[in-house]
Design an enzyme around this catalytic site. Structure first.
Site, PDB file in Angstrom:
ATOM      1  N   GLU A 184       0.882  -1.155  -0.086  1.00 57.41           N
ATOM      2  CA  GLU A 184      -0.044   0.001  -0.045  1.00 57.41           C
ATOM      3  C   GLU A 184       0.889   1.352  -0.131  1.00 57.41           C
ATOM      4  O   GLU A 184       1.762   1.317   0.731  1.00 57.41           O
ATOM      5  CB  GLU A 184      -0.758   0.105   1.286  1.00 57.41           C
ATOM      6  CG  GLU A 184      -1.941   0.969   1.262  1.00 57.41           C
ATOM      7  CD  GLU A 184      -2.549   1.445   0.050  1.00 57.41           C
ATOM      8  OE1 GLU A 184      -3.259   0.368  -0.503  1.00 57.41           O
ATOM      9  OE2 GLU A 184      -2.568   2.365  -0.522  1.00 57.41           O
ATOM     10  N   GLY A 230       9.682  11.788   9.650  1.00 60.21           N
ATOM     11  CA  GLY A 230       9.160  10.770  10.840  1.00 60.21           C
ATOM     12  C   GLY A 230       8.274   9.999  10.334  1.00 60.21           C
ATOM     13  O   GLY A 230       7.987   9.727   9.106  1.00 60.21           O
ATOM     14  N   HIS A 283      11.076  19.598   0.260  1.00 58.88           N
ATOM     15  CA  HIS A 283      10.920  20.395   1.397  1.00 58.88           C
ATOM     16  C   HIS A 283      11.917  20.307   2.524  1.00 58.88           C
ATOM     17  O   HIS A 283      11.764  19.224   3.213  1.00 58.88           O
ATOM     18  CB  HIS A 283       9.535  20.642   1.767  1.00 58.88           C
ATOM     19  CG  HIS A 283       8.534  20.844   0.560  1.00 58.88           C
ATOM     20  ND1 HIS A 283       8.384  22.082   0.049  1.00 58.88           N
ATOM     21  CD2 HIS A 283       7.764  20.028   0.070  1.00 58.88           C
ATOM     22  CE1 HIS A 283       7.673  21.797  -1.049  1.00 58.88           C
ATOM     23  NE2 HIS A 283       7.108  20.688  -1.177  1.00 58.88           N
ATOM     24  N   ARG A 301       3.640   8.351  15.587  1.00 57.64           N
ATOM     25  CA  ARG A 301       4.803   7.511  15.466  1.00 57.64           C
ATOM     26  C   ARG A 301       6.127   7.954  14.977  1.00 57.64           C
ATOM     27  O   ARG A 301       6.086   8.618  13.684  1.00 57.64           O
ATOM     28  CB  ARG A 301       4.238   6.073  14.599  1.00 57.64           C
ATOM     29  CG  ARG A 301       3.437   5.189  15.523  1.00 57.64           C
ATOM     30  CD  ARG A 301       2.977   3.845  14.349  1.00 57.64           C
ATOM     31  NE  ARG A 301       1.874   4.492  13.580  1.00 57.64           N
ATOM     32  CZ  ARG A 301       1.152   3.480  12.922  1.00 57.64           C
ATOM     33  NH1 ARG A 301       1.486   2.458  13.069  1.00 57.64           N
ATOM     34  NH2 ARG A 301       0.279   3.884  12.195  1.00 57.64           N
ATOM     35  N   ARG A 318      -0.902   7.694   1.713  1.00 58.48           N
ATOM     36  CA  ARG A 318      -0.397   8.681   2.497  1.00 58.48           C
ATOM     37  C   ARG A 318      -1.409   9.090   3.465  1.00 58.48           C
ATOM     38  O   ARG A 318      -2.344   9.381   3.223  1.00 58.48           O
ATOM     39  CB  ARG A 318       0.203   9.940   1.799  1.00 58.48           C
ATOM     40  CG  ARG A 318       1.296   9.817   0.995  1.00 58.48           C
ATOM     41  CD  ARG A 318       1.298  10.977   0.139  1.00 58.48           C
ATOM     42  NE  ARG A 318       0.236  11.309  -0.492  1.00 58.48           N
ATOM     43  CZ  ARG A 318      -0.294  12.408  -1.196  1.00 58.48           C
ATOM     44  NH1 ARG A 318       0.665  13.397  -1.159  1.00 58.48           N
ATOM     45  NH2 ARG A 318      -1.448  12.469  -1.962  1.00 58.48           N
ATOM     46  N   CYS A 368       6.206   5.039   8.648  1.00 59.33           N
ATOM     47  CA  CYS A 368       6.593   4.193   7.490  1.00 59.33           C
ATOM     48  C   CYS A 368       8.101   4.468   7.223  1.00 59.33           C
ATOM     49  O   CYS A 368       8.931   3.401   7.533  1.00 59.33           O
ATOM     50  CB  CYS A 368       5.975   4.574   6.324  1.00 59.33           C
ATOM     51  SG  CYS A 368       4.160   3.869   6.332  1.00 59.33           S
ATOM     52  N   ASN A 391      10.002   3.975  -0.744  1.00 57.66           N
ATOM     53  CA  ASN A 391       9.859   4.545   0.732  1.00 57.66           C
ATOM     54  C   ASN A 391      11.341   4.985   1.008  1.00 57.66           C
ATOM     55  O   ASN A 391      11.558   6.222   1.403  1.00 57.66           O
ATOM     56  CB  ASN A 391       9.500   3.846   1.835  1.00 57.66           C
ATOM     57  CG  ASN A 391       8.023   4.099   1.905  1.00 57.66           C
ATOM     58  OD1 ASN A 391       7.368   4.587   0.974  1.00 57.66           O
ATOM     59  ND2 ASN A 391       7.388   3.354   3.049  1.00 57.66           N
ATOM     60  N   LYS A 399      11.006   3.023   9.886  1.00 56.31           N
ATOM     61  CA  LYS A 399      10.974   1.785  10.133  1.00 56.31           C
ATOM     62  C   LYS A 399      11.296   0.839   8.918  1.00 56.31           C
ATOM     63  O   LYS A 399      12.132   0.098   8.795  1.00 56.31           O
ATOM     64  CB  LYS A 399       9.689   0.917  10.848  1.00 56.31           C
ATOM     65  CG  LYS A 399       8.479   1.021   9.730  1.00 56.31           C
ATOM     66  CD  LYS A 399       7.434   0.489  10.495  1.00 56.31           C
ATOM     67  CE  LYS A 399       6.288   0.265   9.509  1.00 56.31           C
ATOM     68  NZ  LYS A 399       6.559  -0.766   8.372  1.00 56.31           N
ATOM     69  N   LYS A 407       3.282  14.774  10.586  1.00 58.66           N
ATOM     70  CA  LYS A 407       2.849  15.732   9.446  1.00 58.66           C
ATOM     71  C   LYS A 407       1.380  16.342   9.861  1.00 58.66           C
ATOM     72  O   LYS A 407       0.739  15.656  10.759  1.00 58.66           O
ATOM     73  CB  LYS A 407       2.878  15.089   8.136  1.00 58.66           C
ATOM     74  CG  LYS A 407       1.996  13.820   7.642  1.00 58.66           C
ATOM     75  CD  LYS A 407       2.220  13.482   6.541  1.00 58.66           C
ATOM     76  CE  LYS A 407       1.362  12.385   6.238  1.00 58.66           C
ATOM     77  NZ  LYS A 407       1.340  11.729   4.716  1.00 58.66           N
TER      78      LYS A 407
HETATM   79  N1  LIG Z   1       0.055   4.168   7.963  1.00 58.25           N
HETATM   80  C1  LIG Z   1       0.427   4.223   6.852  1.00 58.25           C
HETATM   81  O1  LIG Z   1       0.421   5.632   6.076  1.00 58.25           O
HETATM   82  C2  LIG Z   1       0.864   3.364   5.965  1.00 58.25           C
HETATM   83  C3  LIG Z   1       0.955   3.315   4.393  1.00 58.25           C
HETATM   84  C4  LIG Z   1       1.309   2.329   3.648  1.00 58.25           C
HETATM   85  C5  LIG Z   1       1.670   0.946   4.355  1.00 58.25           C
HETATM   86  N2  LIG Z   1       1.618   0.696   5.611  1.00 58.25           N
HETATM   87  C6  LIG Z   1       1.821  -0.505   6.127  1.00 58.25           C
HETATM   88  O2  LIG Z   1       0.656  -1.043   6.385  1.00 58.25           O
HETATM   89  C7  LIG Z   1       0.766  -1.676   7.766  1.00 58.25           C
HETATM   90  C8  LIG Z   1      -0.219  -1.507   8.780  1.00 58.25           C
HETATM   91  O3  LIG Z   1      -0.021  -0.025   9.135  1.00 58.25           O
HETATM   92  P1  LIG Z   1      -0.891   0.784   9.944  1.00 58.25           P
HETATM   93  O4  LIG Z   1      -0.345   2.044  10.031  1.00 58.25           O
HETATM   94  O5  LIG Z   1      -2.438   0.726   9.434  1.00 58.25           O
HETATM   95  O6  LIG Z   1      -0.897   0.103  11.420  1.00 58.25           O
HETATM   96  P2  LIG Z   1      -1.811   0.223  12.642  1.00 58.25           P
HETATM   97  O7  LIG Z   1      -0.989  -0.289  13.810  1.00 58.25           O
HETATM   98  O8  LIG Z   1      -2.444   1.533  12.690  1.00 58.25           O
HETATM   99  O9  LIG Z   1      -2.934  -1.057  12.528  1.00 58.25           O
HETATM  100  C9  LIG Z   1      -2.748  -2.303  12.545  1.00 58.25           C
HETATM  101  C10 LIG Z   1      -3.940  -3.031  13.399  1.00 58.25           C
HETATM  102  O10 LIG Z   1      -3.694  -4.471  13.237  1.00 58.25           O
HETATM  103  C11 LIG Z   1      -4.448  -4.983  14.254  1.00 58.25           C
HETATM  104  N3  LIG Z   1      -3.866  -6.515  14.504  1.00 58.25           N
HETATM  105  C12 LIG Z   1      -2.667  -6.633  14.847  1.00 58.25           C
HETATM  106  N4  LIG Z   1      -2.610  -8.083  14.640  1.00 58.25           N
HETATM  107  C13 LIG Z   1      -3.968  -8.647  14.567  1.00 58.25           C
HETATM  108  C14 LIG Z   1      -4.559  -9.802  14.295  1.00 58.25           C
HETATM  109  N5  LIG Z   1      -3.836 -11.100  14.269  1.00 58.25           N
HETATM  110  N6  LIG Z   1      -6.008  -9.881  13.848  1.00 58.25           N
HETATM  111  C15 LIG Z   1      -6.641  -8.857  13.760  1.00 58.25           C
HETATM  112  N7  LIG Z   1      -6.101  -7.552  13.787  1.00 58.25           N
HETATM  113  C16 LIG Z   1      -4.600  -7.282  14.187  1.00 58.25           C
HETATM  114  C17 LIG Z   1      -3.970  -3.960  15.411  1.00 58.25           C
HETATM  115  O11 LIG Z   1      -4.898  -4.181  16.600  1.00 58.25           O
HETATM  116  C18 LIG Z   1      -4.192  -2.663  14.859  1.00 58.25           C
HETATM  117  O12 LIG Z   1      -5.340  -2.099  14.891  1.00 58.25           O
HETATM  118  C19 LIG Z   1       2.192  -1.872   8.149  1.00 58.25           C
HETATM  119  O13 LIG Z   1       3.037  -2.631   7.576  1.00 58.25           O
HETATM  120  C20 LIG Z   1       2.440  -0.574   7.553  1.00 58.25           C
HETATM  121  O14 LIG Z   1       3.937  -0.225   7.152  1.00 58.25           O
HETATM  122  C21 LIG Z   1       1.208   1.946   6.455  1.00 58.25           C
END
Ligand SMILES: NC(=O)c1ccc[n+]([C@@H]2O[C@H](COP(=O)([O-])OP(=O)(O)OC[C@H]3O[C@@H](n4cnc5c(N)ncnc54)[C@H](O)[C@@H]3O)[C@@H](O)[C@H]2O)c1
Length: 448
Positions: free
Chosen positions: A151, A260, A254, A331, A154, A263, A211, A266, A324
């Site tokens: 995914e 931070g 910018h 995070r 943003r 994403c 990324n 980590k 942002k």
């Molecule tokens: N946040 C972003 O902008 C973004 C963008 C692209 C990709 N990603 C990637 O997507 C992934 C998720 O990121 P996020 O920011 O949505 O994380 P998040 O922490 O907001 O959400 C993860 C959710 O998964 C749940 N969870 C964990 N284990 C579970 C299970 N076994 N069954 C059911 N639910 C479970 C947690 O309770 C939590 O609510 C990461 O790998 C991240 O790198 C994030």
């Protein structure tokens, strides 16, 4: 299509709601019961523009539902998306895949009929192979395929990004799975969003490469900003001059306090580990991560310098805490390191963020005074620092700000104000790479 989203966080909830909006039948699952209870009531546990309406309207239309029970919906699904967190593992910084594998084991037990299991979480190369191995071991009878579909949304513009993506990357090893993925994304296909079909491993690596490249671009312009300060050049003009070159492009140039968020920090670390493990160290990315890490605390020192070399016994107002604008996500936000550095230097911190206060309270060091708004925040402060460029900070009543502060010292770490304007109003104004540091004029002018 019947779709199940495992994990209802920033990615799972946005993706689930958007898939439902495409007309699919979507169940969002989460382990956290309080989250599911809130979602069932139409309350959205995160701040993301437009998400509340999208979730409520699709839930009301019967296309989107929420549960803690994974087994029931997975048994009926055409596609099961894994969208759980993959944070940095304590100790070595590699991606912690324990949530992905725990979800995989639960999914395996519940599979029924041909199902595509899709890793939407950002996972290191080879994770799809391991997900496949786990399922085969637990359910030798199961009919399934494992696909990578990283995914790129943003936070803050997540719905728009999901519905109008620059591209959709699908890494699959078999045609049947590709056909199901094409059905899942058909509405975007019709909007002619480019779909890139690749191998599974290629898709996994593409996300990290993208990324890491963006993190590099930010870090590059940040270093140019530091150089600009020393030589009396303007980094915004440098960035414009670079960005007008189509080969470079003007995005992500910018200068600021360092990247931070959930994403980049980590994902760069995980890529570094993957590259080292395969004997091909990613030295550029290693440097980017190290430079960025040091930069955040260096911003604290910049504040100290603007306060005359010490902040002991002084009050610093921090405007913006999230990594942002338009998100409540704290995070790895630069504010964490900046606040810590200022407290270490003996400053009292007053802080305000339009959406991130609750999340900030959980992660910022103790002793921070949380304020009602920007003006409350700057009251009696010896310096104010704009850390996050929320719109409301772009339009502050500067005369009021100045009258409220104990000393009119403003650090604009996002370069949102015009230096001449602020200096004309009597502020000691410090930005990032557009002018000169407080102690540098003579040196720079001599050098010029
Ligand atoms: N946040 C972003 O902008 C973004 C963008 C692209 C990709 N990603 C990637 O997507 C992934 C998720 O990121 P996020 O920011 O949505 O994380 P998040 O922490 O907001 O959400 C993860 C959710 O998964 C749940 N969870 C964990 N284990 C579970 C299970 N076994 N069954 C059911 N639910 C479970 C947690 O309770 C939590 O609510 C990461 O790998 C991240 O790198 C994030």
């Amino acid at each position: 299509m019947k779709i199940v989203m495992i994990g209802s966080g920033y990615v799972g909830l946005v993706s689930g709601a958007c898939f439902a909006d495409f007309g699919h039948d979507v169940v969002c699952v989460d382990k956290q019961e309080s989250k599911i209870v809130a979602l069932k009531r139409g309350e959205i546990p995160i701040f993301e523009p437009g998400l509340t309406d999208l979730v409520r309207s699709n839930a009301a239309a019967g296309r989107l539902s929420f549960t803690t029970d994974l087994a029931g919906p997975v048994g009926q699904a055409d596609a099961v998306f894994i969208a759980v967190g993959t944070p940095s593992r304590r100790g070595d910084g590699f991606a912690d895949l324990s949530y992905v594998y725990a979800a995989t084991r639960e999914i395996a037990q519940a599979l029924s009929g041909y199902t595509v299991i899709v890793t939407k979480s950002t996972v290191p190369v080879g994770t799809g192979d391991e997900v496949e191995r786990i399922i085969r071991e637990l359910r030798p009878d199961a009919e399934f395929a494992v696909v990578s579909n990283p995914e790129f949304l943003r936070e803050g513009a997540a719905i728009e990004d999901f519905k109008r993506p620059d591209r959709i990357v699908i890494g699959a090893e078999e045609e049947r799975a590709r056909t199901i993925m094409a059905d899942v994304y058909r509405p975007l296909y019709l909007n002619s969003a480019p779909i890139l079909n690749t191998s599974r491993r290629t898709a996994e690596l593409t996300k990290y490469a993208a990324n890491a490249f963006l993190a590099t671009k930010i870090t590059f312009i940040n270093e140019m900003a530091d150089l600009c300060e020393q030589v009396g050049a303007n980094v915004q003009d440098v960035a414009r001059g670079m960005g007008l070159d189509n080969r470079i492009g003007n995005k992500f140039l910018h200068a600021g306090p360092g990247y931070g968020g959930s994403c980049f920090p980590k994902d760069t670390l995980a890529l570094i580990k993957t590259a080292q493990d395969h004997g091909t160290p990613a030295r550029i990315v290693e440097t980017v991560a190290a430079v960025n890490d040091q930069r955040k605390r260096a911003m604290g020192r910049k504040v100290v310098a603007a306060c005359g070399g010490s902040v002991r016994g002084k009050t610093v107002a921090v405007l913006g805490l999230t990594f942002k604008p338009n998100t409540d996500d704290m995070r790895d936000a630069p504010s964490l390191a900046i606040v810590q550095a200022l407290q270490d230097g003996g400053a009292a911190i007053r802080a305000y963020d339009p959406e991130g206060m609750e999340q900030a309270k959980a992660v910022l060091p103790a002793g921070v005074t949380y304020c009602a708004d920007a003006y409350d925040c700057v009251a009696q402060a010896d310096a104010a620092v704009i850390v996050t460029e929320w719109n409301i900070f772009r339009a502050l009543d500067l005369d009021r700000v100045k009258s409220l502060m104990a000393a009119p010292v403003l650090l604009d770490l996002r370069n949102i104000y015009r230096p001449e304007q602020l200096r004309a109003k009597g502020f000691t104004y410090v930005d990032v790479g557009r002018g000169l540091p407080p102690d540098a004029p003579a040196k720079a002018i001599n050098a010029a």
